[in-house]
Design a protein around this motif. Sequence first.
Motif, mmCIF file in Angstrom:
data_model
loop_
_atom_site.group_PDB
_atom_site.id
_atom_site.type_symbol
_atom_site.label_atom_id
_atom_site.label_comp_id
_atom_site.label_asym_id
_atom_site.label_seq_id
_atom_site.Cartn_x
_atom_site.Cartn_y
_atom_site.Cartn_z
ATOM 1 N N VAL A 74 0.837 -1.202 0.000
ATOM 2 C CA VAL A 74 0.000 0.000 0.000
ATOM 3 C C VAL A 74 0.870 1.250 0.000
ATOM 4 O O VAL A 74 0.647 2.188 -0.780
ATOM 5 C CB VAL A 74 -0.952 0.005 1.216
ATOM 6 C CG1 VAL A 74 -1.644 1.365 1.352
ATOM 7 C CG2 VAL A 74 -1.985 -1.101 1.086
ATOM 8 N N LYS A 75 1.895 1.267 0.849
ATOM 9 C CA LYS A 75 2.741 2.465 0.964
ATOM 10 C C LYS A 75 3.492 2.766 -0.325
ATOM 11 O O LYS A 75 3.790 3.920 -0.624
ATOM 12 C CB LYS A 75 3.711 2.296 2.135
ATOM 13 C CG LYS A 75 3.025 2.382 3.497
ATOM 14 C CD LYS A 75 3.988 2.113 4.636
ATOM 15 C CE LYS A 75 3.271 2.155 5.984
ATOM 16 N NZ LYS A 75 4.169 1.854 7.120
ATOM 17 N N ARG A 76 3.818 1.728 -1.095
ATOM 18 C CA ARG A 76 4.486 1.960 -2.379
ATOM 19 C C ARG A 76 3.595 2.728 -3.352
ATOM 20 O O ARG A 76 4.078 3.364 -4.276
ATOM 21 C CB ARG A 76 4.896 0.622 -3.004
ATOM 22 C CG ARG A 76 6.050 -0.076 -2.310
ATOM 23 C CD ARG A 76 6.558 -1.254 -3.118
ATOM 24 N NE ARG A 76 7.639 -1.943 -2.419
ATOM 25 C CZ ARG A 76 7.484 -3.057 -1.727
ATOM 26 N NH1 ARG A 76 6.289 -3.627 -1.651
ATOM 27 N NH2 ARG A 76 8.508 -3.631 -1.116
ATOM 28 N N ARG A 77 2.292 2.661 -3.133
ATOM 29 C CA ARG A 77 1.336 3.322 -4.016
ATOM 30 C C ARG A 77 0.966 4.719 -3.554
ATOM 31 O O ARG A 77 0.210 5.422 -4.237
ATOM 32 C CB ARG A 77 0.066 2.468 -4.122
ATOM 33 C CG ARG A 77 0.242 1.196 -4.934
ATOM 34 C CD ARG A 77 -0.863 0.204 -4.663
ATOM 35 N NE ARG A 77 -0.906 -0.881 -5.640
ATOM 36 C CZ ARG A 77 -0.060 -1.908 -5.664
ATOM 37 N NH1 ARG A 77 0.913 -1.976 -4.751
ATOM 38 N NH2 ARG A 77 -0.150 -2.839 -6.585
ATOM 39 N N ILE A 78 1.469 5.109 -2.385
ATOM 40 C CA ILE A 78 1.050 6.375 -1.772
ATOM 41 C C ILE A 78 2.194 7.383 -1.742
ATOM 42 O O ILE A 78 3.344 7.042 -1.463
ATOM 43 C CB ILE A 78 0.555 6.131 -0.328
ATOM 44 C CG1 ILE A 78 -0.714 5.286 -0.337
ATOM 45 C CG2 ILE A 78 0.277 7.463 0.381
ATOM 46 C CD1 ILE A 78 -1.233 4.949 1.051
ATOM 47 N N GLY A 79 1.849 8.629 -2.016
ATOM 48 C CA GLY A 79 2.736 9.758 -1.762
ATOM 49 C C GLY A 79 2.071 10.647 -0.733
ATOM 50 O O GLY A 79 0.948 11.118 -0.950
ATOM 51 N N LEU A 80 2.719 10.853 0.403
ATOM 52 C CA LEU A 80 2.122 11.610 1.503
ATOM 53 C C LEU A 80 2.801 12.965 1.651
ATOM 54 O O LEU A 80 4.019 13.046 1.809
ATOM 55 C CB LEU A 80 2.239 10.827 2.812
ATOM 56 C CG LEU A 80 1.712 11.504 4.082
ATOM 57 C CD1 LEU A 80 0.223 11.792 3.964
ATOM 58 C CD2 LEU A 80 2.002 10.645 5.312
ATOM 59 N N VAL A 81 1.993 14.029 1.580
ATOM 60 C CA VAL A 81 2.485 15.392 1.819
ATOM 61 C C VAL A 81 1.915 15.835 3.159
ATOM 62 O O VAL A 81 0.776 16.302 3.237
ATOM 63 C CB VAL A 81 2.038 16.355 0.706
ATOM 64 C CG1 VAL A 81 2.620 17.747 0.943
ATOM 65 C CG2 VAL A 81 2.452 15.830 -0.661
ATOM 66 N N PRO A 82 2.667 15.666 4.250
ATOM 67 C CA PRO A 82 2.127 15.962 5.583
ATOM 68 C C PRO A 82 2.080 17.455 5.865
ATOM 69 O O PRO A 82 2.773 18.254 5.231
ATOM 70 C CB PRO A 82 3.112 15.267 6.522
ATOM 71 C CG PRO A 82 4.409 15.307 5.776
ATOM 72 C CD PRO A 82 4.053 15.171 4.322
ATOM 73 N N GLN A 83 1.228 17.819 6.820
ATOM 74 C CA GLN A 83 1.134 19.227 7.215
ATOM 75 C C GLN A 83 2.449 19.712 7.804
ATOM 76 O O GLN A 83 2.912 20.809 7.488
ATOM 77 C CB GLN A 83 0.000 19.407 8.223
ATOM 78 C CG GLN A 83 -0.180 20.845 8.692
ATOM 79 C CD GLN A 83 -1.363 21.010 9.613
ATOM 80 O OE1 GLN A 83 -2.199 20.115 9.749
ATOM 81 N NE2 GLN A 83 -1.468 22.152 10.256
ATOM 82 N N ASP A 84 3.062 18.908 8.652
ATOM 83 C CA ASP A 84 4.380 19.243 9.194
ATOM 84 C C ASP A 84 5.425 18.832 8.173
ATOM 85 O O ASP A 84 5.456 17.686 7.721
ATOM 86 C CB ASP A 84 4.623 18.511 10.519
ATOM 87 C CG ASP A 84 3.650 18.960 11.599
ATOM 88 O OD1 ASP A 84 3.286 20.149 11.591
ATOM 89 O OD2 ASP A 84 3.242 18.117 12.419
#
Length: 312
Positions: A74-84
């Motif tokens: 799952v994580k390989r498919r996700i790009g996360l742009v966090p608030q911090d």
Amino acid sequence: MSFIQLKDVVKRYNNNISVDHLNLTIQEGEVFGLLGPNGAGKSTTIKMLSGLLKIDQGHVLVDGLSVASQPLEVKRRIGLVPQDLAIYEGLTAKENVTFFARLYGLRGKLLKSRVEEALDFVGLADRSGDKASSFSGGMKRRLNIACAIMHHPKLIIMDEPTVGIDPQSRNHILESVRTLNRMGSTIIYTSHYMEEVSAISTRVGIMDHGHLIACGTQEELRCKVAQDNKIIIQAANIVDEAIQELNNHPRIKKVTLQDQMIELLQLASSQAYLQDILFILSKHQVKIVSLTQVEPDLEALFLSLTGRTLRD
């Protein structure tokens, strides 16, 4: 099958329920705006969806894969742009993107090309050799995005990506969201800026007290919520009899007259009611200079549904 599925998802912190039997589906190719006042459960939902937080109950699927049992896939498919900001201030822009690219397994020529591509996409190619500590707030936000997209994720989650930045950088990021979506990424976007979500989202979900209280296109949300529609008429030769007759109309909630401007609040949007208004004004020989219909915006809908402003 929906690209993202949350089924009866629950998250508790001690005796407090942060997310309460949440059910949500998102189709591939959507830009999904997720709204909610502080404490509504948005950040908790994003953390569970991205595999950063354990789910207490229920199931989360991304592209048919279980976040609980197949977290790495799952994580390989996700790009996360966090608030911090998730960047290293002591590294250059290129070194930052390279570091995250290696975590995703990129090597060799592919690594180099993807790093260059990501930096060019966010407008930082000419500053690739500069340390992140020398960047403005907007540039750091853009670098944060570059670090999240270099592996071409199918799902990009953006959590408050424009907090505290200048208008130029904000516009650049919003246009980047549209471009990434056109390139094939599904995007979940949270923001405290209603106008951003309104401008880019194909659908909007509104959370409050751990529940999804409304979900749909902005037009569908308008239909679900009984909101007043405003009509503003600039006119000449306005007479008291016309204003009195408008006030007596059963579907007009309020009539305000100021100078040569008539403002009406309708209980519901309808062409039939608009024809009534035009007939009344014509009957009393009121000359209409201009007429504007103003539908409730996303902020008005949000306030109606939650009883709170977004930042409460």
